[in-house]
Scaffold this active site. Structure first.
Site, PDB file in Angstrom:
ATOM      1  N   TYR A 127       0.781  -1.234   0.000  1.00 54.94           N
ATOM      2  CA  TYR A 127       0.000   0.000   0.000  1.00 54.94           C
ATOM      3  C   TYR A 127       0.817   1.291   0.000  1.00 54.94           C
ATOM      4  O   TYR A 127       0.253   2.363  -0.206  1.00 54.94           O
ATOM      5  CB  TYR A 127      -0.980  -0.019   1.169  1.00 54.94           C
ATOM      6  CG  TYR A 127      -2.009  -1.108   0.993  1.00 54.94           C
ATOM      7  CD1 TYR A 127      -3.066  -0.949   0.114  1.00 54.94           C
ATOM      8  CD2 TYR A 127      -1.883  -2.318   1.661  1.00 54.94           C
ATOM      9  CE1 TYR A 127      -3.997  -1.956  -0.090  1.00 54.94           C
ATOM     10  CE2 TYR A 127      -2.809  -3.337   1.473  1.00 54.94           C
ATOM     11  CZ  TYR A 127      -3.861  -3.150   0.596  1.00 54.94           C
ATOM     12  OH  TYR A 127      -4.770  -4.155   0.398  1.00 54.94           O
ATOM     13  N   PHE A 419     -10.880  -3.936  10.543  1.00 53.03           N
ATOM     14  CA  PHE A 419     -12.022  -3.676   9.662  1.00 53.03           C
ATOM     15  C   PHE A 419     -11.688  -4.078   8.246  1.00 53.03           C
ATOM     16  O   PHE A 419     -10.554  -4.365   7.925  1.00 53.03           O
ATOM     17  CB  PHE A 419     -12.455  -2.201   9.726  1.00 53.03           C
ATOM     18  CG  PHE A 419     -11.378  -1.206   9.384  1.00 53.03           C
ATOM     19  CD1 PHE A 419     -11.159  -0.817   8.075  1.00 53.03           C
ATOM     20  CD2 PHE A 419     -10.579  -0.652  10.385  1.00 53.03           C
ATOM     21  CE1 PHE A 419     -10.175   0.101   7.759  1.00 53.03           C
ATOM     22  CE2 PHE A 419      -9.600   0.270  10.085  1.00 53.03           C
ATOM     23  CZ  PHE A 419      -9.382   0.642   8.779  1.00 53.03           C
TER      24      PHE A 419
END
Length: 419
Positions: A127, A419
């Site tokens: 990322y 999450f």
């Protein structure tokens, strides 16, 4: 199959089962999708932004984002584009599918006015190329309870408070308000909606194949005046050794506390339970009090320490103005952003009374990437250290030290949630 033959688009209701199958495949879970799993996940489709990459009719990559709030240093909350459920099927790697999905989602988040984008990275190298940086760390300890040196005669909190075992309904009653108060004081924490509490207490059974729900234990700490100030959720196993000796491990599913007294009492309670000889703490803040709450801190052994919440800054001005600063000073920060979403040169004037940030044409004091600014934003990273690593450019002598004096926090940020 050429790259331009694979369509990246929002997922329809009819395509959702195939999207879940691709998600399960990407995370090496059983790929079959029973109807109950589709039904349980359907509210996420309705409330989220779901993208899929389709090779013909088959989904071969998945991506989901949804609205989130993140607590900044000082307690303000900022809006974020939370990214989750990112997979690319092994047969379709190296075709730019994740890049295309990111290029769809991040500009839309910026256009909506989100200050940040966030994610929990399954793998580290992915990322950074999209402008994200690791902004918090998570640490897990394994506690050898017999070695800890605690008084076996402990019978309750010494401060006059009390601990009560409660059921899931009590957690749903007290937990949301308790957590809301907690997260306003914890930089890096994210919001929890009602669905989160329904799922984590078993009221809404959202489990994949082979992952049945098992009820954990819940304990509330009440202060001497009766106010709920802490919540512990844990799950013990059932292991016996030779000579009929108990060797149970209690795994913490969650522990939040508003005060050091509440935190101390909940850890002490867990260590006092008969048959529990080992505690796995779950992912905690790296400067958690636990090891030094024990007479022998060496009884708490670090078993995991790794990056956790990753952040990408989408709006530099609003991000820097949202947080508080320990000292006073000015910096001109140039943020480089190859994607062209939020780069530029900005002057930050900060003090304990507040901060202003605006685009500037002055010469830069520091040059940072968006990932490095994310690391600095929550106060965990050191600009001096990043400069030494060659990841921050110090254009004015001493500017990195000024940045540390402004940005660093006295307690480290922490995100309690996955999450």
């Amino acid at each position: 199959m050429r790259r331009d033959d694979i369509a990246v688009r929002p997922v329809t209701v009819d395509e959702y089962p195939d999207w879940i199958r691709a998600l399960n495949t990407g995370f090496l879970r059983e790929p079959s999708v029973p109807p109950i799993e589709v039904e349980n996940r359907r509210p996420l489709l309705e409330r989220s932004r779901n993208l899929g990459a389709f090779d013909g009719a088959r989904c071969v990559a998945t991506f989901r984002s949804f609205a989130q709030e993140v607590t900044a240093v000082g307690g303000a909350v900022v809006t974020a584009d939370a990214i989750s459920n990112v997979t690319v099927t092994a047969t379709h790697r190296r075709r730019g599918l994740l890049s295309r999905m990111m290029a769809t989602d991040l500009p839309a988040a910026r256009e909506r006015g989100d200050v940040l984008a966030t994610l929990i990275a399954a793998e580290y190298p992915i990322y950074g190329r999209y402008g994200f940086g690791p902004a918090t760390t998570a640490t897990q300890w394994s506690v050898d309870v017999p070695r800890a040196g605690l008084d076996p005669r402990w019978a309750g909190p010494e401060d006059g408070g009390r601990i009560d075992l409660v059921d899931a309904e009590d957690v749903r009653k007290h937990g949301p308000d308790l957590y809301e108060r907690f997260r306003r004081g914890q930089p890096g924490a994210v919001d929890r909606d009602d669905r989160w509490w329904q799922v984590t207490t078993g009221a809404l059974r959202v489990v994949g194949p082979g992952d049945p729900w098992t009820e954990p234990f819940h304990a509330l700490y009440r202060s001497p005046n009766g106010e709920v100030e802490g919540l512990l959720t844990y799950k013990p196993d059932d292991v016996w050794g030779d000579a009929k000796q108990p060797l149970d491990t209690a795994t913490v599913r969650g522990l939040i506390a508003l005060t050091p007294a509440a935190e101390r009492a909940l850890w002490r309670f867990l260590c006092s339970i008969d048959w529990i000889t080992t505690i796995r703490t779950g992912y905690r803040a790296p400067d958690d009090l636990l090891p030094h709450l024990l007479p022998d801190p060496r009884a708490a052994r670090i078993v995991t320490q790794a990056d956790w919440l990753w952040i990408r800054v989408l709006d530099v001005v609003r991000a820097l103005e949202a947080r508080t600063y320990a000292g006073s000073g000015s910096l001109v920060i140039e943020m480089t952003d190859p994607d062209g979403l939020s780069g530029g040169r900005f002057r930050l004037d900060a003090s304990p009374d507040g901060a202003t940030c605006a685009p500037s044409t002055r010469s830069a004091d520091l040059v940072v990437g968006s990932g490095e600014l994310a690391e600095l934003w929550l106060g965990d990273a050191s600009a001096v250290r990043l400069a030494a690593l060659g990841r921050v450019g110090e254009e004015r002598a001493g500017a990195a030290a000024v940045a540390d004096a402004l940005f660093r926090t006295f307690r480290r940020p922490w995100c309690p949630d996955m999450f």
